[in-house]
Design a protein around this motif. Structure first.
Motif, PDB file in Angstrom:
ATOM      1  N   MET A  11       1.224  -0.829   0.230  1.00 47.07           N
ATOM      2  CA  MET A  11       0.042  -0.198   0.161  1.00 47.07           C
ATOM      3  C   MET A  11       1.106   0.955  -0.103  1.00 47.07           C
ATOM      4  SD  MET A  11      -3.043  -0.892   2.203  1.00 47.07           S
ATOM      5  CE  MET A  11      -2.282  -1.493   3.692  1.00 47.07           C
ATOM      6  N   THR A  12       0.840   2.437  -0.714  1.00 41.32           N
ATOM      7  CA  THR A  12       1.363   3.210  -1.436  1.00 41.32           C
ATOM      8  C   THR A  12       0.805   4.599  -0.042  1.00 41.32           C
ATOM      9  OG1 THR A  12       0.475   4.182  -3.607  1.00 41.32           O
ATOM     10  CG2 THR A  12       2.417   3.027  -3.439  1.00 41.32           C
ATOM     11  N   ILE A  13       1.439   5.088   1.103  1.00 38.99           N
ATOM     12  CA  ILE A  13       0.535   6.138   1.459  1.00 38.99           C
ATOM     13  C   ILE A  13       1.288   7.556   1.526  1.00 38.99           C
ATOM     14  CG2 ILE A  13      -0.234   6.421   3.896  1.00 38.99           C
ATOM     15  CD1 ILE A  13       0.483   3.352   4.383  1.00 38.99           C
ATOM     16  N   GLY A  14       0.455   8.681   1.275  1.00 41.80           N
ATOM     17  CA  GLY A  14       1.001   9.765   0.707  1.00 41.80           C
ATOM     18  C   GLY A  14       0.513  10.739   1.976  1.00 41.80           C
ATOM     19  N   THR A  15       1.856  10.898   2.799  1.00 40.87           N
ATOM     20  CA  THR A  15       1.090  11.746   3.744  1.00 40.87           C
ATOM     21  C   THR A  15       1.337  13.379   3.028  1.00 40.87           C
ATOM     22  OG1 THR A  15       3.171  11.833   4.146  1.00 40.87           O
ATOM     23  CG2 THR A  15       2.312  10.028   5.112  1.00 40.87           C
TER      24      THR A  15
END
Length: 234
Positions: A65-69
């Protein structure tokens, strides 16, 4: 979980940042972009961890899962654009088969009544994964074995011999040949260290990984040499 700063341009050069005593110290800028580094990471995960069953069907685990903060720094349209860019980048790549989801989250709202719905969805995904994959059923004898090791740790016993581990295993009704399996099980969980393949360590069981790392830190250290030219040392 692959985290990145969604407020930054994915095509910009990646620059490392170090923190010393609360101070942010900018590092060197690399020749790779953020996106290229992320692609390299996902390719490695796919190459080393992906497994298939006897019929060649991809197993349910692992997934990425890629998570852009820092979603709070972006407008709704900017969030959508970053998400679309990531999805286009992933499309058609060899590692795309293990991609679970692309998230852009605003964690400043976490726990509040106005919590970002994407953040809520991410939390639910992690909880579901933890419940289904990380809760491992273990024999009572293995749990008792772990309890004994914890008692020894509280008594400042940071390391024991493999022979002692076998003695503890026998007391916990664990078969002699199963003791290494128990040790590897807890090693994989990160609660102890057991290196059966390393000469000098194969007959030792390290009960406190933290203690072991601190010992290594006293041997391999730059303490007292902060101003020394790093290149000269290399």
């Amino acid at each position: 979980l692959l985290l990145y700063d969604a407020s930054k341009n994915l095509s910009s050069k990646w620059k490392s940042v170090q923190y010393q005593q609360g101070r942010e110290i900018p590092g060197e800028e690399t020749n790779q972009t953020m996106l290229e580094l992320m692609e390299g990471w996902m390719t490695n995960i796919h190459a080393h961890l992906v497994k298939r069953d006897a019929e060649g069907v991809l197993l349910e685990y692992p997934r990425i899962m890629t998570i852009g903060t820092r979603g709070d720094k972006l407008t709704p349209d900017e969030k959508k654009n970053v998400k679309t860019t990531m999805e286009k980048c992933l499309s058609g790549k060899v590692y795309s088969e293990v991609m679970k989801e692309v998230f852009i989250v605003d964690n400043t709202t976490a726990g509040s009544k106005k919590e970002d719905e994407t953040y809520t969805k991410l939390r639910d995904e992690i909880y579901d994964f933890s419940r289904r994959k990380l809760i491992v059923k273990t024999p009572i004898s293995w749990v008792l074995f772990r309890n004994v090791l914890q008692v020894l740790m509280k008594r400042q016993k940071n390391i024991i011999s493999l022979r002692e581990a076998h003695t503890i295993g026998k007391a916990c009704k664990i078969q002699h040949n199963d003791v290494p399996k128990v040790l590897m099980f807890y090693h994989d969980l990160g609660v102890i260290l057991f290196y059966s393949h390393i000469k000098g360590l194969k007959d030792k069981v390290i009960l406190s990984p933290k203690w072991f790392v601190e010992c290594l830190g006293k041997v391999l250290t730059l303490e007292g040499r902060e101003t020394y030219e790093t290149m000269l040392m290399w």
